[in-house]
Design a protein around this motif. Sequence first.
Motif, PDB file in Angstrom:
ATOM      1  N   ASN A   1       0.822  -1.209   0.000  1.00  0.00           N
ATOM      2  CA  ASN A   1       0.000   0.000   0.000  1.00  0.00           C
ATOM      3  C   ASN A   1       0.853   1.256   0.000  1.00  0.00           C
ATOM      4  O   ASN A   1       0.489   2.268  -0.601  1.00  0.00           O
ATOM      5  CB  ASN A   1      -0.920  -0.006   1.220  1.00  0.00           C
TER       6      ASN A   1
ATOM      7  N   LEU B   1      -9.516   5.154  -1.125  1.00  0.00           N
ATOM      8  CA  LEU B   1      -9.439   4.197  -0.024  1.00  0.00           C
ATOM      9  C   LEU B   1     -10.698   3.350  -0.034  1.00  0.00           C
ATOM     10  O   LEU B   1     -11.804   3.865   0.167  1.00  0.00           O
ATOM     11  CB  LEU B   1      -9.302   4.950   1.304  1.00  0.00           C
TER      12      LEU B   1
ATOM     13  N   GLN C   1      -8.307   1.383  10.155  1.00  0.00           N
ATOM     14  CA  GLN C   1      -7.325   1.986  11.062  1.00  0.00           C
ATOM     15  C   GLN C   1      -6.008   1.232  11.003  1.00  0.00           C
ATOM     16  O   GLN C   1      -4.929   1.849  10.969  1.00  0.00           O
ATOM     17  CB  GLN C   1      -7.856   2.028  12.490  1.00  0.00           C
TER      18      GLN C   1
ATOM     19  N   LEU D   1      -4.275   2.023   7.559  1.00  0.00           N
ATOM     20  CA  LEU D   1      -3.723   3.373   7.470  1.00  0.00           C
ATOM     21  C   LEU D   1      -2.588   3.599   8.460  1.00  0.00           C
ATOM     22  O   LEU D   1      -1.689   4.410   8.205  1.00  0.00           O
ATOM     23  CB  LEU D   1      -4.828   4.401   7.703  1.00  0.00           C
TER      24      LEU D   1
ATOM     25  N   VAL E   1      -6.793  11.936  -0.247  1.00  0.00           N
ATOM     26  CA  VAL E   1      -7.330  10.619   0.078  1.00  0.00           C
ATOM     27  C   VAL E   1      -8.850  10.669  -0.052  1.00  0.00           C
ATOM     28  O   VAL E   1      -9.519  11.456   0.619  1.00  0.00           O
ATOM     29  CB  VAL E   1      -6.932  10.184   1.503  1.00  0.00           C
TER      30      VAL E   1
ATOM     31  N   SER F   1     -12.071   8.655   0.580  1.00  0.00           N
ATOM     32  CA  SER F   1     -12.566   7.491   1.307  1.00  0.00           C
ATOM     33  C   SER F   1     -13.920   7.048   0.768  1.00  0.00           C
ATOM     34  O   SER F   1     -14.873   7.826   0.738  1.00  0.00           O
ATOM     35  CB  SER F   1     -12.694   7.814   2.796  1.00  0.00           C
TER      36      SER F   1
ATOM     37  N   LEU G   1     -10.715  10.110   9.853  1.00  0.00           N
ATOM     38  CA  LEU G   1      -9.860   9.876   8.696  1.00  0.00           C
ATOM     39  C   LEU G   1      -8.702  10.861   8.643  1.00  0.00           C
ATOM     40  O   LEU G   1      -7.577  10.505   8.272  1.00  0.00           O
ATOM     41  CB  LEU G   1     -10.692   9.976   7.414  1.00  0.00           C
TER      42      LEU G   1
ATOM     43  N   TRP H   1      -5.944   9.751  10.934  1.00  0.00           N
ATOM     44  CA  TRP H   1      -5.222   8.576  10.446  1.00  0.00           C
ATOM     45  C   TRP H   1      -4.369   8.856   9.214  1.00  0.00           C
ATOM     46  O   TRP H   1      -3.430   8.107   8.930  1.00  0.00           O
ATOM     47  CB  TRP H   1      -6.206   7.452  10.130  1.00  0.00           C
ATOM     48  N   THR H   2      -4.709   9.911   8.445  1.00  0.00           N
ATOM     49  CA  THR H   2      -3.999  10.156   7.186  1.00  0.00           C
ATOM     50  C   THR H   2      -3.217  11.460   7.172  1.00  0.00           C
ATOM     51  O   THR H   2      -2.710  11.868   6.123  1.00  0.00           O
ATOM     52  CB  THR H   2      -4.989  10.174   5.998  1.00  0.00           C
TER      53      THR H   2
END
Length: 251
Positions: free
Chosen positions: A50, A62, A70, A73, A84, A86, A96, A99-100
């Motif tokens: 990834n 995503l 989770q 990422l 990103v 989602s 999100l 996490w990103t």
Amino acid sequence: MYGFIGTGEITAAIVEGLGEAKPVFVSPRGRHVAQQLAERFEHVQVCASNQEVLDNATTVVLAVRPDIVQAVLGELHFRAEHVVISALAGVRLEQLRVWTAPAQVVRAIPLPQAARRQSLTVLYPDHAAARELFAQVGGVLTPSTEEALEVFSAATATFAAHLDYLTAIAAWMTEHGVEAGAATAYTAHIFGQLGQSLAQHTGPLAELTGKHMTPGGLNEQFLAELRADGLPEMVRRGLDKVLTRLDLNRG
């Protein structure tokens, strides 16, 4: 360049709809589907990880399961120029973004019809890169709030129920002596044609309902039976429960 983390039905539909537009990098997750895409399209490359997807693409879709997002990422390193997108139901922007970070994040509801470039994709918030991607596989709709996006997401939960309704019609025909293949073909035909009328209709849906029944006719009778049995209220209750499930992921 576009990247896809998670290689399932939605990823396959978007990649097919894009055609040869731009180089596409797909993750090894769902390797069977990824390999099929690479075999069909010369511009599709299956990455070893990834992270390799992120290293090659700036606009990244995503499309993994919400229950593993989770963990997926948490292993990745994002850059500020990453956008990103989602496609995960019920996973909020606030989470999100954590996490990103430091990437930009957009939520989307792409449909399988993207494969035929006929997906009306809901986006929130509006973003030029996301709009550019999904405009190539259909149209784009941008609600004013994330809460409204959740309502659109809940509405997509009705697909299987609609198909089960059609299955019940075909099964009823078979029970009354019609050959199964003919019953399926006829049901698919009449509702497929109805779908085309629906796609071309721009007014309230109630107007289209009225055009498909006459006073005292068979359609009016059947509709009255379903309404008397509480079908509209049943649909609303079911959708409310789906929306409640999505809202439980708030924050």
